[in-house]
Design a protein around this motif. Structure first.
Motif, PDB file in Angstrom:
ATOM      1  N   ILE A  11       0.851  -1.189   0.000  1.00  0.00           N
ATOM      2  CA  ILE A  11       0.000   0.000   0.000  1.00  0.00           C
ATOM      3  C   ILE A  11       0.885   1.237   0.000  1.00  0.00           C
ATOM      4  CG2 ILE A  11      -1.782   1.285   1.241  1.00  0.00           C
ATOM      5  CD1 ILE A  11      -2.792  -1.405   2.289  1.00  0.00           C
ATOM      6  N   GLY A  12       0.761   2.018  -1.060  1.00  0.00           N
ATOM      7  CA  GLY A  12       1.556   3.231  -1.209  1.00  0.00           C
ATOM      8  C   GLY A  12       2.754   3.006  -2.110  1.00  0.00           C
ATOM      9  N   SER A  13       2.934   3.922  -3.067  1.00  0.00           N
ATOM     10  CA  SER A  13       4.005   3.748  -4.055  1.00  0.00           C
ATOM     11  C   SER A  13       5.153   4.723  -3.837  1.00  0.00           C
ATOM     12  CB  SER A  13       3.431   3.938  -5.466  1.00  0.00           C
ATOM     13  OG  SER A  13       2.971   5.274  -5.608  1.00  0.00           O
ATOM     14  N   PRO A  15       8.810   5.947  -1.866  1.00  0.00           N
ATOM     15  CA  PRO A  15      10.084   5.225  -1.789  1.00  0.00           C
ATOM     16  C   PRO A  15       9.996   3.959  -0.941  1.00  0.00           C
ATOM     17  CG  PRO A  15      10.446   7.569  -1.532  1.00  0.00           C
ATOM     18  CD  PRO A  15       8.961   7.377  -1.552  1.00  0.00           C
ATOM     19  N   GLY A  16       9.273   4.007   0.160  1.00  0.00           N
ATOM     20  CA  GLY A  16       9.173   2.826   1.012  1.00  0.00           C
ATOM     21  C   GLY A  16       8.448   1.687   0.319  1.00  0.00           C
ATOM     22  N   GLY A  17       7.261   1.987  -0.193  1.00  0.00           N
ATOM     23  CA  GLY A  17       6.465   0.946  -0.849  1.00  0.00           C
ATOM     24  C   GLY A  17       7.126   0.450  -2.125  1.00  0.00           C
ATOM     25  N   LEU A  34      -1.009  -0.666  -4.363  1.00  0.00           N
ATOM     26  CA  LEU A  34      -2.199   0.186  -4.333  1.00  0.00           C
ATOM     27  C   LEU A  34      -1.775   1.608  -3.996  1.00  0.00           C
ATOM     28  CD1 LEU A  34      -5.037  -1.706  -2.407  1.00  0.00           C
ATOM     29  CD2 LEU A  34      -4.779  -1.367  -4.867  1.00  0.00           C
ATOM     30  N   GLU A  35      -2.186   2.551  -4.803  1.00  0.00           N
ATOM     31  CA  GLU A  35      -1.791   3.943  -4.589  1.00  0.00           C
ATOM     32  C   GLU A  35      -3.051   4.813  -4.607  1.00  0.00           C
ATOM     33  OE1 GLU A  35       0.964   5.930  -3.877  1.00  0.00           O
ATOM     34  OE2 GLU A  35      -0.674   7.389  -3.922  1.00  0.00           O
ATOM     35  N   ARG A  36      -3.213   5.617  -3.591  1.00  0.00           N
ATOM     36  CA  ARG A  36      -4.418   6.447  -3.500  1.00  0.00           C
ATOM     37  C   ARG A  36      -4.386   7.641  -4.456  1.00  0.00           C
ATOM     38  NH1 ARG A  36      -4.850   9.428   2.199  1.00  0.00           N
ATOM     39  NH2 ARG A  36      -6.393  10.638   1.083  1.00  0.00           N
ATOM     40  N   GLY A  37      -3.183   8.083  -4.811  1.00  0.00           N
ATOM     41  CA  GLY A  37      -3.083   9.266  -5.653  1.00  0.00           C
ATOM     42  C   GLY A  37      -2.971   8.918  -7.124  1.00  0.00           C
ATOM     43  N   VAL A  52       6.057  24.241  -6.230  1.00  0.00           N
ATOM     44  CA  VAL A  52       6.034  23.062  -5.355  1.00  0.00           C
ATOM     45  C   VAL A  52       5.990  23.472  -3.893  1.00  0.00           C
ATOM     46  CG1 VAL A  52       7.334  21.038  -4.606  1.00  0.00           C
ATOM     47  CG2 VAL A  52       7.175  21.583  -7.044  1.00  0.00           C
ATOM     48  N   PHE A  53       6.904  24.360  -3.495  1.00  0.00           N
ATOM     49  CA  PHE A  53       6.982  24.728  -2.080  1.00  0.00           C
ATOM     50  C   PHE A  53       6.146  25.959  -1.761  1.00  0.00           C
ATOM     51  CE2 PHE A  53      11.073  22.713  -3.133  1.00  0.00           C
ATOM     52  CZ  PHE A  53      10.946  21.592  -2.343  1.00  0.00           C
ATOM     53  N   GLY A  54       6.337  27.002  -2.575  1.00  0.00           N
ATOM     54  CA  GLY A  54       5.643  28.262  -2.286  1.00  0.00           C
ATOM     55  C   GLY A  54       4.138  28.128  -2.407  1.00  0.00           C
ATOM     56  N   TYR A  78       0.206  13.022  -2.381  1.00  0.00           N
ATOM     57  CA  TYR A  78      -0.438  11.749  -2.685  1.00  0.00           C
ATOM     58  C   TYR A  78      -0.414  11.546  -4.197  1.00  0.00           C
ATOM     59  CZ  TYR A  78      -2.316  12.037   2.081  1.00  0.00           C
ATOM     60  OH  TYR A  78      -2.446  12.123   3.435  1.00  0.00           O
ATOM     61  N   CYS A  79       0.574  10.855  -4.659  1.00  0.00           N
ATOM     62  CA  CYS A  79       0.673  10.604  -6.096  1.00  0.00           C
ATOM     63  C   CYS A  79       1.554   9.369  -6.306  1.00  0.00           C
ATOM     64  CB  CYS A  79       1.265  11.811  -6.827  1.00  0.00           C
ATOM     65  SG  CYS A  79       2.787  12.410  -6.122  1.00  0.00           S
ATOM     66  N   VAL A  80       1.542   8.878  -7.510  1.00  0.00           N
ATOM     67  CA  VAL A  80       2.377   7.719  -7.819  1.00  0.00           C
ATOM     68  C   VAL A  80       3.844   8.133  -7.639  1.00  0.00           C
ATOM     69  CG1 VAL A  80       3.045   6.048  -9.590  1.00  0.00           C
ATOM     70  CG2 VAL A  80       0.658   6.805  -9.405  1.00  0.00           C
ATOM     71  N   GLY A  82       4.801   8.929  -4.512  1.00  0.00           N
ATOM     72  CA  GLY A  82       4.758   9.600  -3.213  1.00  0.00           C
ATOM     73  C   GLY A  82       5.547  10.899  -3.209  1.00  0.00           C
ATOM     74  N   ASN A  83       6.126  11.209  -2.080  1.00  0.00           N
ATOM     75  CA  ASN A  83       6.874  12.468  -1.961  1.00  0.00           C
ATOM     76  C   ASN A  83       8.123  12.508  -2.830  1.00  0.00           C
ATOM     77  OD1 ASN A  83       5.454  14.167  -0.004  1.00  0.00           O
ATOM     78  ND2 ASN A  83       5.790  12.466   1.401  1.00  0.00           N
ATOM     79  N   SER A  84       8.547  11.349  -3.319  1.00  0.00           N
ATOM     80  CA  SER A  84       9.754  11.370  -4.163  1.00  0.00           C
ATOM     81  C   SER A  84       9.500  12.116  -5.467  1.00  0.00           C
ATOM     82  CB  SER A  84      10.252   9.956  -4.455  1.00  0.00           C
ATOM     83  OG  SER A  84       9.419   9.305  -5.387  1.00  0.00           O
ATOM     84  N   TYR A  87      10.656  15.606  -4.175  1.00  0.00           N
ATOM     85  CA  TYR A  87      11.695  15.766  -3.156  1.00  0.00           C
ATOM     86  C   TYR A  87      13.003  16.274  -3.742  1.00  0.00           C
ATOM     87  CZ  TYR A  87      14.257  11.299  -3.908  1.00  0.00           C
ATOM     88  OH  TYR A  87      15.024  10.287  -4.385  1.00  0.00           O
ATOM     89  N   GLY A  88      13.962  16.493  -2.844  1.00  0.00           N
ATOM     90  CA  GLY A  88      15.220  17.086  -3.274  1.00  0.00           C
ATOM     91  C   GLY A  88      16.183  16.115  -3.922  1.00  0.00           C
ATOM     92  N   ALA A  89      15.874  14.829  -3.870  1.00  0.00           N
ATOM     93  CA  ALA A  89      16.712  13.800  -4.487  1.00  0.00           C
ATOM     94  C   ALA A  89      18.115  13.751  -3.893  1.00  0.00           C
ATOM     95  CB  ALA A  89      16.765  13.958  -6.010  1.00  0.00           C
ATOM     96  N   ALA A  90      18.253  14.158  -2.655  1.00  0.00           N
ATOM     97  CA  ALA A  90      19.540  14.024  -1.971  1.00  0.00           C
ATOM     98  C   ALA A  90      19.456  12.779  -1.098  1.00  0.00           C
ATOM     99  CB  ALA A  90      19.831  15.263  -1.125  1.00  0.00           C
ATOM    100  N   LEU A  91      20.113  11.720  -1.489  1.00  0.00           N
ATOM    101  CA  LEU A  91      20.034  10.462  -0.740  1.00  0.00           C
ATOM    102  C   LEU A  91      21.360  10.234  -0.023  1.00  0.00           C
ATOM    103  CD1 LEU A  91      18.017   8.237  -3.215  1.00  0.00           C
ATOM    104  CD2 LEU A  91      17.242   9.386  -1.162  1.00  0.00           C
TER     105      LEU A  91
END
Ligand SMILES: Cc1cc2nc3c(=O)[nH]c(=O)nc-3n(C[C@H](O)[C@H](O)[C@H](O)COP(=O)(O)OP(=O)(O)OC[C@H]3O[C@@H](n4cnc5c(N)ncnc54)[C@H](O)[C@@H]3O)c2cc1C
Length: 218
Positions: A11-13, A15-17, A34-37, A52-54, A78-80, A82-84, A87-91
Protein backbone atom coordinates in the motif's frame (compact mmCIF):
# COMPACT_ATOMS: atom_id res chain seq x y z
CA UNK A 1 -8.06 -7.23 -11.72
CA UNK A 2 -10.72 -8.91 -9.59
CA UNK A 3 -9.81 -12.41 -10.80
CA UNK A 4 -6.07 -11.88 -10.53
CA UNK A 5 -4.00 -13.39 -7.79
CA UNK A 6 -1.25 -11.51 -6.02
CA UNK A 7 1.12 -12.84 -3.42
CA UNK A 8 1.94 -9.51 -1.86
CA UNK A 9 -0.01 -6.29 -1.59
CA UNK A 10 1.93 -3.08 -1.03
CA UNK A 11 0.00 0.00 0.00
CA UNK A 12 1.56 3.23 -1.21
CA UNK A 13 4.01 3.75 -4.05
CA UNK A 14 6.42 6.13 -2.31
CA UNK A 15 10.08 5.22 -1.79
CA UNK A 16 9.17 2.83 1.01
CA UNK A 17 6.47 0.95 -0.85
CA UNK A 18 8.23 0.98 -4.19
CA UNK A 19 11.48 -0.28 -2.69
CA UNK A 20 9.64 -3.06 -0.91
CA UNK A 21 7.79 -3.99 -4.08
CA UNK A 22 11.00 -4.01 -6.13
CA UNK A 23 12.75 -6.29 -3.65
CA UNK A 24 9.83 -8.70 -3.31
CA UNK A 25 9.34 -8.82 -7.09
CA UNK A 26 12.92 -10.10 -7.42
CA UNK A 27 11.82 -13.27 -5.63
CA UNK A 28 9.27 -13.99 -8.35
CA UNK A 29 6.24 -13.15 -6.24
CA UNK A 30 3.39 -11.28 -7.87
CA UNK A 31 3.11 -7.87 -6.29
CA UNK A 32 0.25 -5.41 -6.44
CA UNK A 33 0.83 -1.80 -5.42
CA UNK A 34 -2.20 0.19 -4.33
CA UNK A 35 -1.79 3.94 -4.59
CA UNK A 36 -4.42 6.45 -3.50
CA UNK A 37 -3.08 9.27 -5.65
CA UNK A 38 -2.91 9.81 -9.39
CA UNK A 39 0.12 10.35 -11.60
CA UNK A 40 1.68 13.76 -11.14
CA UNK A 41 1.15 15.65 -14.38
CA UNK A 42 4.38 16.20 -16.29
CA UNK A 43 4.58 19.96 -16.51
CA UNK A 44 6.92 22.87 -15.91
CA UNK A 45 5.56 23.60 -12.44
CA UNK A 46 6.75 20.39 -10.88
CA UNK A 47 10.32 21.53 -11.62
CA UNK A 48 9.63 24.92 -10.08
CA UNK A 49 10.33 25.33 -6.38
CA UNK A 50 7.93 28.28 -6.22
CA UNK A 51 5.03 26.14 -7.38
CA UNK A 52 6.03 23.06 -5.35
CA UNK A 53 6.98 24.73 -2.08
CA UNK A 54 5.64 28.26 -2.29
CA UNK A 55 2.25 27.62 -3.81
CA UNK A 56 2.06 24.01 -2.54
CA UNK A 57 0.47 23.19 -5.86
CA UNK A 58 0.75 19.43 -5.45
CA UNK A 59 0.39 19.17 -1.69
CA UNK A 60 -2.44 17.05 -0.29
CA UNK A 61 -5.45 19.17 0.50
CA UNK A 62 -5.78 17.90 4.05
CA UNK A 63 -5.71 19.33 7.53
CA UNK A 64 -3.65 17.76 10.30
CA UNK A 65 -3.60 18.94 13.93
CA UNK A 66 -0.54 19.36 16.10
CA UNK A 67 -0.21 18.55 19.80
CA UNK A 68 -2.01 21.77 20.71
CA UNK A 69 -4.79 21.11 18.22
CA UNK A 70 -3.55 23.79 15.87
CA UNK A 71 -4.42 22.92 12.28
CA UNK A 72 -1.74 22.71 9.61
CA UNK A 73 -1.47 21.46 6.08
CA UNK A 74 0.90 18.51 5.93
CA UNK A 75 3.67 18.57 3.35
CA UNK A 76 2.47 15.32 1.83
CA UNK A 77 2.02 14.45 -1.80
CA UNK A 78 -0.44 11.75 -2.68
CA UNK A 79 0.67 10.60 -6.10
CA UNK A 80 2.38 7.72 -7.82
CA UNK A 81 5.89 7.85 -6.39
CA UNK A 82 4.76 9.60 -3.21
CA UNK A 83 6.87 12.47 -1.96
CA UNK A 84 9.75 11.37 -4.16
CA UNK A 85 7.98 13.13 -7.03
CA UNK A 86 8.84 16.50 -5.51
CA UNK A 87 11.70 15.77 -3.16
CA UNK A 88 15.22 17.09 -3.27
CA UNK A 89 16.71 13.80 -4.49
CA UNK A 90 19.54 14.02 -1.97
CA UNK A 91 20.03 10.46 -0.74
CA UNK A 92 22.64 10.53 1.99
CA UNK A 93 23.87 7.93 4.42
CA UNK A 94 23.80 8.60 8.12
CA UNK A 95 27.22 8.91 9.73
CA UNK A 96 28.45 6.04 11.90
CA UNK A 97 28.27 8.39 14.89
CA UNK A 98 24.57 9.05 14.21
CA UNK A 99 23.78 5.50 15.29
CA UNK A 100 25.32 5.95 18.71
CA UNK A 101 24.02 7.90 21.67
CA UNK A 102 23.92 11.60 20.88
CA UNK A 103 23.96 14.22 23.64
CA UNK A 104 22.01 17.35 22.75
CA UNK A 105 21.57 20.46 24.89
CA UNK A 106 17.99 19.34 25.56
CA UNK A 107 18.61 15.69 26.24
CA UNK A 108 20.03 12.44 25.04
CA UNK A 109 19.06 10.66 21.84
CA UNK A 110 19.64 7.01 22.70
CA UNK A 111 21.74 4.76 20.52
CA UNK A 112 20.04 2.78 17.81
CA UNK A 113 19.86 -0.98 18.24
CA UNK A 114 21.61 -1.17 14.84
CA UNK A 115 25.00 0.12 13.82
CA UNK A 116 26.22 1.77 10.65
CA UNK A 117 27.91 -1.50 9.72
CA UNK A 118 24.59 -3.34 9.96
CA UNK A 119 23.02 -0.84 7.57
CA UNK A 120 25.92 -0.47 5.16
CA UNK A 121 24.99 -3.26 2.71
CA UNK A 122 21.47 -1.85 2.49
CA UNK A 123 22.77 1.63 1.78
CA UNK A 124 24.66 0.16 -1.16
CA UNK A 125 21.56 -1.57 -2.48
CA UNK A 126 19.40 1.52 -2.08
CA UNK A 127 22.01 3.72 -3.76
CA UNK A 128 22.14 1.38 -6.71
CA UNK A 129 18.38 0.98 -6.90
CA UNK A 130 17.84 4.73 -6.88
CA UNK A 131 20.71 5.52 -9.27
CA UNK A 132 22.44 7.72 -6.77
CA UNK A 133 25.36 9.65 -8.29
CA UNK A 134 28.41 10.59 -6.29
CA UNK A 135 31.81 9.64 -5.01
CA UNK A 136 32.60 7.97 -1.73
CA UNK A 137 35.67 8.95 0.24
CA UNK A 138 35.35 12.72 -0.05
CA UNK A 139 33.73 13.30 3.34
CA UNK A 140 36.17 12.63 6.21
CA UNK A 141 33.27 11.90 8.56
CA UNK A 142 31.46 9.40 6.36
CA UNK A 143 31.53 5.70 7.15
CA UNK A 144 33.24 3.14 5.01
CA UNK A 145 31.45 2.15 1.84
CA UNK A 146 31.81 -1.40 0.59
CA UNK A 147 30.92 -0.45 -2.98
CA UNK A 148 31.17 2.63 -5.16
CA UNK A 149 28.17 4.46 -6.39
CA UNK A 150 27.12 3.11 -9.73
CA UNK A 151 27.28 6.57 -11.28
CA UNK A 152 29.82 9.38 -10.91
CA UNK A 153 28.86 12.82 -9.54
CA UNK A 154 26.58 14.84 -11.79
CA UNK A 155 28.57 17.49 -13.61
CA UNK A 156 27.56 21.14 -13.24
CA UNK A 157 26.80 21.23 -16.95
CA UNK A 158 24.33 18.36 -16.62
CA UNK A 159 22.35 19.78 -13.74
CA UNK A 160 22.33 23.20 -15.35
CA UNK A 161 20.90 21.89 -18.61
CA UNK A 162 17.18 22.05 -17.68
CA UNK A 163 17.65 25.76 -17.03
CA UNK A 164 19.07 26.51 -20.45
CA UNK A 165 17.66 29.79 -21.66
CA UNK A 166 16.11 30.57 -18.29
CA UNK A 167 19.02 32.35 -16.65
CA UNK A 168 21.32 30.84 -14.09
CA UNK A 169 19.96 28.36 -11.56
CA UNK A 170 20.51 30.93 -8.84
CA UNK A 171 18.18 33.35 -10.61
CA UNK A 172 15.43 30.83 -10.60
CA UNK A 173 15.50 30.09 -6.89
CA UNK A 174 17.12 26.98 -5.49
CA UNK A 175 17.18 23.92 -7.61
CA UNK A 176 15.71 20.56 -6.70
CA UNK A 177 18.44 18.63 -8.45
CA UNK A 178 21.40 16.92 -6.84
CA UNK A 179 24.55 18.91 -7.13
CA UNK A 180 27.80 19.42 -5.35
CA UNK A 181 27.73 22.35 -2.94
CA UNK A 182 29.78 25.39 -3.82
CA UNK A 183 32.12 25.86 -0.90
CA UNK A 184 33.86 29.19 -0.75
CA UNK A 185 34.22 29.34 2.99
CA UNK A 186 35.61 27.17 5.77
CA UNK A 187 33.11 25.09 7.68
CA UNK A 188 34.72 24.81 11.11
CA UNK A 189 31.55 25.35 13.17
CA UNK A 190 29.48 22.70 11.44
CA UNK A 191 32.34 20.26 11.33
CA UNK A 192 33.16 20.83 14.97
CA UNK A 193 29.52 20.14 15.73
CA UNK A 194 29.75 16.83 13.98
CA UNK A 195 32.91 15.98 15.83
CA UNK A 196 31.19 16.85 19.09
CA UNK A 197 28.65 14.19 18.28
CA UNK A 198 31.29 11.53 18.24
CA UNK A 199 32.46 11.50 14.62
CA UNK A 200 36.06 10.97 13.69
CA UNK A 201 38.15 14.12 14.10
CA UNK A 202 38.83 15.89 10.84
CA UNK A 203 42.29 16.27 9.45
CA UNK A 204 43.55 19.77 10.33
CA UNK A 205 43.63 20.96 6.75
CA UNK A 206 40.22 19.82 5.68
CA UNK A 207 38.45 21.17 8.74
CA UNK A 208 39.81 24.66 8.81
CA UNK A 209 40.80 25.54 5.28
CA UNK A 210 38.50 26.55 2.46
CA UNK A 211 37.80 23.69 0.15
CA UNK A 212 39.09 24.36 -3.34
CA UNK A 213 36.22 25.53 -5.47
CA UNK A 214 36.52 23.31 -8.47
CA UNK A 215 32.83 23.72 -9.22
CA UNK A 216 32.95 27.36 -10.18
CA UNK A 217 30.74 27.30 -13.21
CA UNK A 218 29.31 30.79 -13.17
C1 LIG B 1 9.50 18.66 -0.41
C2 LIG B 1 10.21 17.44 0.11
C3 LIG B 1 11.57 17.30 -0.12
C4 LIG B 1 12.24 16.16 0.36
N1 LIG B 1 13.57 16.01 0.07
C5 LIG B 1 14.19 14.85 0.43
C6 LIG B 1 15.54 14.60 0.04
O1 LIG B 1 16.17 15.40 -0.63
N2 LIG B 1 16.12 13.45 0.46
C7 LIG B 1 15.43 12.52 1.19
O2 LIG B 1 16.01 11.48 1.51
N3 LIG B 1 14.16 12.73 1.55
C8 LIG B 1 13.52 13.86 1.19
N4 LIG B 1 12.22 14.06 1.53
C9 LIG B 1 11.57 13.04 2.33
C10 LIG B 1 11.16 11.87 1.44
O3 LIG B 1 10.45 12.33 0.33
C11 LIG B 1 10.33 10.92 2.28
O4 LIG B 1 11.10 10.49 3.40
C12 LIG B 1 9.90 9.71 1.50
O5 LIG B 1 9.14 10.09 0.36
C13 LIG B 1 9.06 8.80 2.40
O6 LIG B 1 8.71 7.68 1.65
P1 LIG B 1 7.47 6.81 2.05
O7 LIG B 1 7.31 5.75 1.00
O8 LIG B 1 7.62 6.38 3.46
O9 LIG B 1 6.22 7.80 2.07
P2 LIG B 1 5.60 8.72 0.90
O10 LIG B 1 6.64 9.22 -0.03
O11 LIG B 1 4.75 9.72 1.62
O12 LIG B 1 4.68 7.73 0.09
C14 LIG B 1 3.50 7.22 0.64
C15 LIG B 1 2.58 6.88 -0.52
O13 LIG B 1 1.48 6.13 -0.01
C16 LIG B 1 0.28 6.63 -0.57
N5 LIG B 1 -0.77 6.32 0.39
C17 LIG B 1 -0.90 6.79 1.64
N6 LIG B 1 -1.98 6.23 2.23
C18 LIG B 1 -2.51 5.36 1.33
C19 LIG B 1 -3.64 4.49 1.35
N7 LIG B 1 -4.44 4.37 2.44
N8 LIG B 1 -3.90 3.76 0.26
C20 LIG B 1 -3.11 3.86 -0.86
N9 LIG B 1 -2.04 4.68 -0.93
C21 LIG B 1 -1.74 5.43 0.16
C22 LIG B 1 0.53 8.11 -0.77
O14 LIG B 1 -0.32 8.67 -1.75
C23 LIG B 1 1.99 8.11 -1.20
O15 LIG B 1 2.12 7.96 -2.61
C24 LIG B 1 11.53 15.18 1.08
C25 LIG B 1 10.16 15.34 1.30
C26 LIG B 1 9.50 16.44 0.82
C27 LIG B 1 8.01 16.58 1.05
Amino acid sequence: MSGDHYDVLVIGSGPGGATTAARVAETGKRVLILERGDFLPRERDNWDSRAVFGAAKYTADETFYDLRDRPFRPELHYCVGGNSKVYGAALVRLLPSDFGEVRHPDGIAPAWPLSYDDMEPYYVRAEHLFWVHGKHGEDPFAGVSSKDYRYPPVSPAAWRAPYAGRGRPGDHGFTMHPLRPRRRFPLPARRQGRRGMGGAPPGPDRASQPVADDQDDR
